[in-house]
Scaffold this active site. Structure first.
Site, PDB file in Angstrom:
ATOM      1  NE  ARG A   1      -3.454  -2.198   2.776  1.00  0.00           N
ATOM      2  CZ  ARG A   1      -3.388  -3.375   3.495  1.00  0.00           C
ATOM      3  NH1 ARG A   1      -2.168  -3.486   3.841  1.00  0.00           N
ATOM      4  NH2 ARG A   1      -4.299  -4.340   3.370  1.00  0.00           N
TER       5      ARG A   1
ATOM      6  CE  LYS B   1      -6.350  -0.392   4.549  1.00  0.00           C
ATOM      7  NZ  LYS B   1      -7.862  -0.552   3.875  1.00  0.00           N
TER       8      LYS B   1
ATOM      9  CG  HIS C   1      -4.702   0.951  -4.419  1.00  0.00           C
ATOM     10  ND1 HIS C   1      -3.801   0.887  -3.199  1.00  0.00           N
ATOM     11  CD2 HIS C   1      -5.823   0.190  -4.368  1.00  0.00           C
ATOM     12  CE1 HIS C   1      -4.694  -0.014  -2.282  1.00  0.00           C
ATOM     13  NE2 HIS C   1      -5.614  -0.298  -3.023  1.00  0.00           N
TER      14      HIS C   1
ATOM     15  NE  ARG D   1      -2.986  -3.452  -1.490  1.00  0.00           N
ATOM     16  CZ  ARG D   1      -2.540  -4.181  -0.663  1.00  0.00           C
ATOM     17  NH1 ARG D   1      -1.419  -4.392  -0.687  1.00  0.00           N
ATOM     18  NH2 ARG D   1      -3.544  -4.732  -0.157  1.00  0.00           N
TER      19      ARG D   1
ATOM     20  CG  HIS E   1      -6.354  -8.194   1.074  1.00  0.00           C
ATOM     21  ND1 HIS E   1      -6.464  -8.955   0.028  1.00  0.00           N
ATOM     22  CD2 HIS E   1      -6.048  -7.119   0.959  1.00  0.00           C
ATOM     23  CE1 HIS E   1      -6.424  -7.583  -0.894  1.00  0.00           C
ATOM     24  NE2 HIS E   1      -6.338  -6.583  -0.239  1.00  0.00           N
TER      25      HIS E   1
ATOM     26  CE1 TYR F   1      -6.230  -7.032  -7.220  1.00  0.00           C
ATOM     27  CE2 TYR F   1      -6.489  -7.943  -5.055  1.00  0.00           C
ATOM     28  CZ  TYR F   1      -6.472  -6.877  -5.774  1.00  0.00           C
ATOM     29  OH  TYR F   1      -5.968  -5.767  -5.508  1.00  0.00           O
TER      30      TYR F   1
END
Length: 328
Positions: free
Chosen positions: A162, A197, A271, A274, A297, A306
């Site tokens: 990210r 995150k 992004h 990414r 994730h 994806y």
């Protein structure tokens, strides 16, 4: 008895008295920004307009859930997206909640339990392999900033980081006084340690091309470094010409400019790289769980988007290769 609503000089319906009072409360008590206040005004005007169409014989404060559902269905039929309808429902829900605290006749919030229709998930944009290679290899120049930009691009594409994760990287792990690195590069081990995150830490391997680009950047990094820099900047992997940790906005602007210089016909931003990393990894390996771990994730559901992109790729190959699928 329904409260009457007048019409202003321009032919538009004046706000219901309680809507006007609510908007005043948002403005003066909650001190919402003009932009946010304008959004509330617009959404509540829609509520009032649809209320007059679907329940003209009752006051707006007495609407029931079935009225709200019919109004939502009309918005959906008019082509509004699920996201736009959800935004309207949120504004309506807030007004009814406010009314319930002030009017004993409002015994329930008719918007509670009403959910907007789901919008189809927008697939993330990804570069083709050829476009990604062009962005990595066709960036002209050999000054320190260009060498840094090559390393930035390679690291994004190699690791699927990210933007916030990349700018937080230090050259190495540092613990000195009150300062300690949150994320860092280990060039010898060819990996980055990332705090992502939810304060979730992960280790991501760095590919050969990215390792080479990073080594080239570290060889010239001193040209941008400042001897009196604060620890936050002194240990940063990527620096601006002023010797500060490279800002997210600087990366976005330079990547867009560099993409044009490299002849990549796409709206490239961090992004996108990414997404390109994830898409190309999935196409090559088919290992969804591994891609989930590399991207950081928390849920496999976030990574499964994806698989749609991968299916598009497979469908294209099928159309090109299968003898009964080829267009004449």
């Amino acid at each position: 008895m329904p409260q009457s609503a007048s019409v202003d000089d321009h032919g538009a319906q004046a706000p219901h008295p309680q809507i006007a009072a609510y908007l005043d409360a948002l403005k003066f008590e909650r001190q919402l920004s003009p932009h946010t206040l304008q959004s509330y005004t617009r959404e509540l005007a829609v509520l009032q307009r649809l209320g007059a169409q679907h329940a003209a014989n009752i006051d707006l404060t007495q609407l029931q859930s079935h009225h709200i559902r019919r109004m939502m269905a009309q918005l959906h039929g008019d082509g509004l997206s699920g996201r736009s309808i959800a935004r309207a429902l949120s504004a309506w829900r807030g007004w009814f909640k406010w009314m319930a605290l002030r009017d004993a006749a409002v015994t329930a919030n008719p918007v509670d339990g009403v959910r907007a229709p789901k919008s189809p998930k927008r697939l993330p944009k990804a570069l083709s392999v050829e476009q990604a290679v062009a962005l990595m290899e066709q960036l002209p120049g050999d000054d320190a900033e260009t060498i840094r930009d090559r390393a930035v691009n390679e690291l994004f594409y190699s690791c699927g980081l990210r933007l916030s994760e990349l700018v937080s990287l230090d050259m190495r792990h540092v613990k000195a006084g009150a300062y300690e690195s949150a994320s860092w590069l280990d060039l010898e081990a060819r990996e980055v340690q990332v705090l992502g995150k939810g304060s979730k830490r992960r280790t991501v391997p760095v590919g050969t091309k990215a390792t080479e680009a990073l080594a080239a950047w570290l060889a010239v990094r001193a040209q941008l470094a400042k001897s009196d820099a604060a620890p936050e900047d002194a240990h940063a992997l990527f620096l601006s010409p002023r010797g500060k940790r490279l800002a997210q906005r600087q990366i976005q602007l330079r990547m867009k400019r560099n993409a044009i210089a490299a002849g990549v016909p796409a709206d490239v931003h961090p992004h996108v790289l990414r997404h390109s990393f994830a898409t190309h990894m999935l196409q090559s390996s088919g290992d969804l769980r591994a891609v989930q771990e590399l991207l950081g994730h928390a849920s496999i559901a976030s990574t499964q988007v994806y698989t749609s992109l991968d299916f598009q790729h497979l469908a294209k190959i099928y159309d090109q290769a299968h003898p009964r699928a080829k267009k004449k």
